[in-house]
Motif scaffolding. Structure first.
Motif, PDB file in Angstrom:
ATOM      1  N   ASN A   1       0.858  -1.201   0.000  1.00 39.11           N
ATOM      2  CA  ASN A   1       0.000   0.000   0.000  1.00 39.11           C
ATOM      3  C   ASN A   1       0.893   1.250   0.000  1.00 39.11           C
ATOM      4  N   GLU A   2       0.241   2.411   0.025  1.00 39.03           N
ATOM      5  CA  GLU A   2       0.978   3.678  -0.096  1.00 39.03           C
ATOM      6  C   GLU A   2       1.983   3.863   1.049  1.00 39.03           C
ATOM      7  N   GLU A   3       1.531   3.516   2.249  1.00 40.90           N
ATOM      8  CA  GLU A   3       2.398   3.704   3.425  1.00 40.90           C
ATOM      9  C   GLU A   3       3.647   2.827   3.329  1.00 40.90           C
ATOM     10  N   LEU A   4       3.435   1.565   2.930  1.00 43.86           N
ATOM     11  CA  LEU A   4       4.573   0.648   2.820  1.00 43.86           C
ATOM     12  C   LEU A   4       5.524   1.095   1.705  1.00 43.86           C
ATOM     13  N   ALA A   5       4.960   1.562   0.596  1.00 39.79           N
ATOM     14  CA  ALA A   5       5.797   2.028  -0.519  1.00 39.79           C
ATOM     15  C   ALA A   5       6.671   3.203  -0.063  1.00 39.79           C
ATOM     16  N   GLU A   6       6.090   4.087   0.727  1.00 40.13           N
ATOM     17  CA  GLU A   6       6.847   5.242   1.214  1.00 40.13           C
ATOM     18  C   GLU A   6       7.955   4.798   2.175  1.00 40.13           C
ATOM     19  N   MET A   7       7.589   3.871   3.041  1.00 40.49           N
ATOM     20  CA  MET A   7       8.587   3.358   4.004  1.00 40.49           C
ATOM     21  C   MET A   7       9.741   2.655   3.258  1.00 40.49           C
ATOM     22  N   LEU A   8       9.373   1.884   2.233  1.00 35.66           N
ATOM     23  CA  LEU A   8      10.390   1.170   1.461  1.00 35.66           C
ATOM     24  C   LEU A   8      11.305   2.159   0.723  1.00 35.66           C
ATOM     25  N   SER A   9      10.707   3.208   0.168  1.00 31.17           N
ATOM     26  CA  SER A   9      11.513   4.229  -0.522  1.00 31.17           C
ATOM     27  C   SER A   9      12.466   4.905   0.451  1.00 31.17           C
ATOM     28  N   ASP A  10      11.971   5.230   1.648  1.00 26.56           N
ATOM     29  CA  ASP A  10      12.832   5.852   2.661  1.00 26.56           C
ATOM     30  C   ASP A  10      13.977   4.914   3.052  1.00 26.56           C
ATOM     31  N   THR A  11      13.657   3.630   3.147  1.00 27.57           N
ATOM     32  CA  THR A  11      14.676   2.654   3.547  1.00 27.57           C
ATOM     33  C   THR A  11      15.725   2.482   2.454  1.00 27.57           C
ATOM     34  N   ILE A  12      15.286   2.532   1.197  1.00 23.99           N
ATOM     35  CA  ILE A  12      16.254   2.463   0.089  1.00 23.99           C
ATOM     36  C   ILE A  12      17.213   3.658   0.201  1.00 23.99           C
ATOM     37  N   HIS A  13      16.667   4.835   0.527  1.00 20.86           N
ATOM     38  CA  HIS A  13      17.522   6.015   0.699  1.00 20.86           C
ATOM     39  C   HIS A  13      18.497   5.850   1.867  1.00 20.86           C
ATOM     40  N   ALA A  14      18.082   5.094   2.867  1.00 22.25           N
ATOM     41  CA  ALA A  14      18.938   4.921   4.048  1.00 22.25           C
ATOM     42  C   ALA A  14      20.107   3.965   3.789  1.00 22.25           C
ATOM     43  N   LEU A  15      20.037   3.195   2.690  1.00 23.78           N
ATOM     44  CA  LEU A  15      21.149   2.286   2.367  1.00 23.78           C
ATOM     45  C   LEU A  15      22.395   3.093   2.010  1.00 23.78           C
ATOM     46  N   PRO A  16      23.566   2.663   2.464  1.00 20.48           N
ATOM     47  CA  PRO A  16      24.795   3.298   1.979  1.00 20.48           C
ATOM     48  C   PRO A  16      24.833   3.217   0.446  1.00 20.48           C
ATOM     49  N   GLU A  17      25.394   4.248  -0.179  1.00 20.54           N
ATOM     50  CA  GLU A  17      25.236   4.395  -1.634  1.00 20.54           C
ATOM     51  C   GLU A  17      25.685   3.187  -2.451  1.00 20.54           C
ATOM     52  N   LYS A  18      26.802   2.563  -2.060  1.00 23.54           N
ATOM     53  CA  LYS A  18      27.299   1.468  -2.905  1.00 23.54           C
ATOM     54  C   LYS A  18      26.344   0.269  -2.915  1.00 23.54           C
ATOM     55  N   TYR A  19      25.564   0.126  -1.848  1.00 19.80           N
ATOM     56  CA  TYR A  19      24.548  -0.940  -1.824  1.00 19.80           C
ATOM     57  C   TYR A  19      23.265  -0.454  -2.498  1.00 19.80           C
ATOM     58  N   ARG A  20      22.966   0.832  -2.264  1.00 21.52           N
ATOM     59  CA  ARG A  20      21.714   1.383  -2.809  1.00 21.52           C
ATOM     60  C   ARG A  20      21.710   1.323  -4.335  1.00 21.52           C
ATOM     61  N   ILE A  21      22.818   1.695  -4.940  1.00 20.21           N
ATOM     62  CA  ILE A  21      22.837   1.745  -6.410  1.00 20.21           C
ATOM     63  C   ILE A  21      22.658   0.345  -7.007  1.00 20.21           C
ATOM     64  N   VAL A  22      23.219  -0.649  -6.340  1.00 20.03           N
ATOM     65  CA  VAL A  22      23.053  -2.025  -6.829  1.00 20.03           C
ATOM     66  C   VAL A  22      21.603  -2.484  -6.631  1.00 20.03           C
ATOM     67  N   ALA A  23      21.037  -2.214  -5.456  1.00 17.22           N
ATOM     68  CA  ALA A  23      19.649  -2.625  -5.193  1.00 17.22           C
ATOM     69  C   ALA A  23      18.682  -1.950  -6.166  1.00 17.22           C
ATOM     70  N   VAL A  24      18.935  -0.682  -6.460  1.00 17.48           N
ATOM     71  CA  VAL A  24      18.040   0.046  -7.375  1.00 17.48           C
ATOM     72  C   VAL A  24      18.154  -0.534  -8.793  1.00 17.48           C
ATOM     73  N   LEU A  25      19.395  -0.742  -9.254  1.00 21.23           N
ATOM     74  CA  LEU A  25      19.557  -1.270 -10.612  1.00 21.23           C
ATOM     75  C   LEU A  25      19.000  -2.688 -10.736  1.00 21.23           C
ATOM     76  N   ARG A  26      19.254  -3.519  -9.733  1.00 27.35           N
ATOM     77  CA  ARG A  26      18.816  -4.925  -9.822  1.00 27.35           C
ATOM     78  C   ARG A  26      17.323  -5.088  -9.482  1.00 27.35           C
ATOM     79  N   ASP A  27      16.922  -4.623  -8.326  1.00 27.65           N
ATOM     80  CA  ASP A  27      15.569  -4.964  -7.856  1.00 27.65           C
ATOM     81  C   ASP A  27      14.498  -3.951  -8.247  1.00 27.65           C
TER      82      ASP A  27
END
Lengths: 86, 211
Positions: free
Chosen positions: B137-163
């Motif tokens: 739902n909207e709340e979970l999507a927002e929480m997930l987006s915030d959590t993706i931002h909280a990932l250190p960049e080298k992990y975030r860029i891989v998670a974004v490109l892959r998943d």
């Protein structure tokens, strides 16, 4: 190792599997390794839980909706293209 | 919201390779079509990688400027989309380096495994049995987006490109100029990080649909 009770302790097989779970989800492992993992998962509830939570996590990421392009960006790009191409 | 100008049937019917080749031999009027095809994807990539919409907009503009500049030298050895993301990713990484230096956090596998040992003994939690479309739902999507931002960049860029973007391991490795093994390691740790936040979210009274 093969216990499903609350006293489960990860042993070396669990830890070895734990490292490979994403590759297993992404079907990037060879057949032999996949079979070993599946056999292990049949009897190891915590590892199954780890697999399912990871699968759900990856699946949710893939389903995040895309935002629309804001008008401000669209206008910036049009201006940029005009300047580049005329 | 922005609307695309009416397209000619030629623009609609040609694939990326043909479109890029046409621009490379002089049809620069088609550059707008190339931008239209990828502006939304790139903007969303920017939103995941940057912390605000203004930086995401800058990323899109800088990427398309560089694409225009270097398009003549693009040899079609990779898909155009992958080359585009390679440019966007390198801009992201460069921007981070330009900011004040702060050492990046490293995610340790041991932290995640020890937590699993104690928390997963009862088997898969209920939220893993709910169809993803019902769960998100909207709340979970927002929480997930915030959590993706909280990932250190080298992990975030891989998670974004892959998943999020759906690139393969090999494609991601080429986009980032790292080894496929490195992509796998970073992706696994990124997923564990995100998974732990999801576990916390569902364990703390957030309602979700029943199966």
């Amino acid at each position: 190792m093969n216990t499903t009770t609350a006293t489960h302790q990860h042993d070396s097989r669990c830890l070895d599997l734990f490292k490979k779970l994403s590759e297993y989800i992404d079907q990037e492992l060879d057949e032999v390794t996949c079979k070993q993992i599946e056999q292990h998962l049949e009897n190891c509830s915590p590892c199954r839980a780890c697999l399912e939570t990871l699968k759900t996590t990856a699946g949710l990421c893939h389903r995040i909706e895309e935002a629309s392009v804001p008008t401000s960006l669209s206008n910036r790009l049009k201006k940029m293209i005009f300047e580049l191409t005329y | 919201m922005a609307t695309s100008p009416r397209k000619s049937s030629t623009e609609n019917n040609i694939n990326d390779t043909e479109l890029v080749q046409a621009i490379q031999v002089g049809r620069i009027d088609l550059y707008q079509e190339l931008v239209s095809r990828y502006e939304r994807k790139l903007y969303n990539f920017g939103l995941r990688m940057c912390r605000n919409t203004s930086d995401a907009e800058d990323l899109v503009q800088d990427t398309f400027l560089n694409v225009f500049k270097y398009l003549k030298s693009f040899r079609h050895e990779a898909k155009f989309k992958n080359w585009l993301y390679k440019i966007a990713a390198s801009i992201c990484i460069k921007k981070r380096r330009q900011r004040k230096y702060a050492p990046e956090q490293t995610l340790s596998l041991a932290d995640f495994s020890s937590r699993d040992e104690t928390e997963m003994a009862k088997g898969p939690p209920r939220w893993t049995n709910i169809p993803l479309d019902q769960l998100l739902n909207e709340e979970l999507a927002e929480m997930l987006s915030d959590t993706i931002h909280a990932l250190p960049e080298k992990y975030r860029i891989v998670a974004v490109l892959r998943d999020v973007e759906g690139f393969t391991t090999t494609e991601t490795a080429k986009i980032l100029d790292i080894t496929p093994a490195n992509v796998k390691v970073r992706l696994h740790r990124a997923r564990l990080f995100l998974r732990d936040k999801l576990k916390d979210y569902f364990e703390h009274d957030h309602s979700y649909p029943s199966t």
